[in-house]
Design a protein around this motif. Structure first.
Motif, short mmCIF file in Angstrom:
data_model
loop_
_atom_site.label_atom_id
_atom_site.label_comp_id
_atom_site.label_asym_id
_atom_site.label_seq_id
_atom_site.Cartn_x
_atom_site.Cartn_y
_atom_site.Cartn_z
N LEU A 7 26.79 16.85 87.99
CA LEU A 7 27.06 16.74 89.42
C LEU A 7 27.89 17.94 89.85
N ARG A 8 27.50 18.56 90.96
CA ARG A 8 28.23 19.69 91.52
C ARG A 8 28.65 19.36 92.95
N HIS A 19 36.73 16.41 91.12
CA HIS A 19 36.86 16.04 89.72
C HIS A 19 36.59 17.29 88.90
N GLY A 20 37.62 18.09 88.67
CA GLY A 20 37.43 19.37 87.99
C GLY A 20 37.30 20.48 89.03
N SER A 21 36.86 21.65 88.60
CA SER A 21 36.79 22.79 89.51
C SER A 21 35.71 22.59 90.56
N HIS A 22 34.45 22.66 90.16
CA HIS A 22 33.35 22.45 91.10
C HIS A 22 32.18 21.76 90.43
N GLY A 23 32.39 21.16 89.29
CA GLY A 23 31.28 20.52 88.61
C GLY A 23 31.75 19.53 87.58
N LEU A 25 30.86 17.09 83.99
CA LEU A 25 30.47 17.33 82.61
C LEU A 25 28.95 17.38 82.49
N TRP A 26 28.47 18.23 81.60
CA TRP A 26 27.03 18.30 81.32
C TRP A 26 26.62 17.10 80.49
N ILE A 27 25.52 16.46 80.87
CA ILE A 27 24.98 15.32 80.13
C ILE A 27 23.47 15.50 79.96
N PRO A 28 22.88 14.87 78.93
CA PRO A 28 21.43 14.97 78.76
C PRO A 28 20.70 14.43 79.99
#
Length: 60
Positions: A7-8, A19-23, A25-28
């Protein structure tokens, strides 16, 4: 080939609501994770304005 998604959100989202900078966590990129992120995009855009949230994709 494994694809990952996250999500971005744009800088239009107030800093205390990010939630974080602009993105996220990466997920499958499974059908379930795509559905979940699509729901988050819809909700984020409804709250913060059209185009403020989207799904980013990359090859892992």
């Amino acid at each position: 080939m494994l694809i990952e998604i996250r999500l971005r959100w744009s800088e239009k989202v107030r800093p205390e609501q990010r939630h974080g900078s602009h993105g996220g966590l990466w997920i499958p990129a499974t059908p379930h994770s795509r559905d979940q992120l699509a729901h988050a995009v819809e909700l984020g855009n409804r709250i913060h304005g059209e185009g403020t949230h989207w799904i980013e994709e990359r090859q892992a």
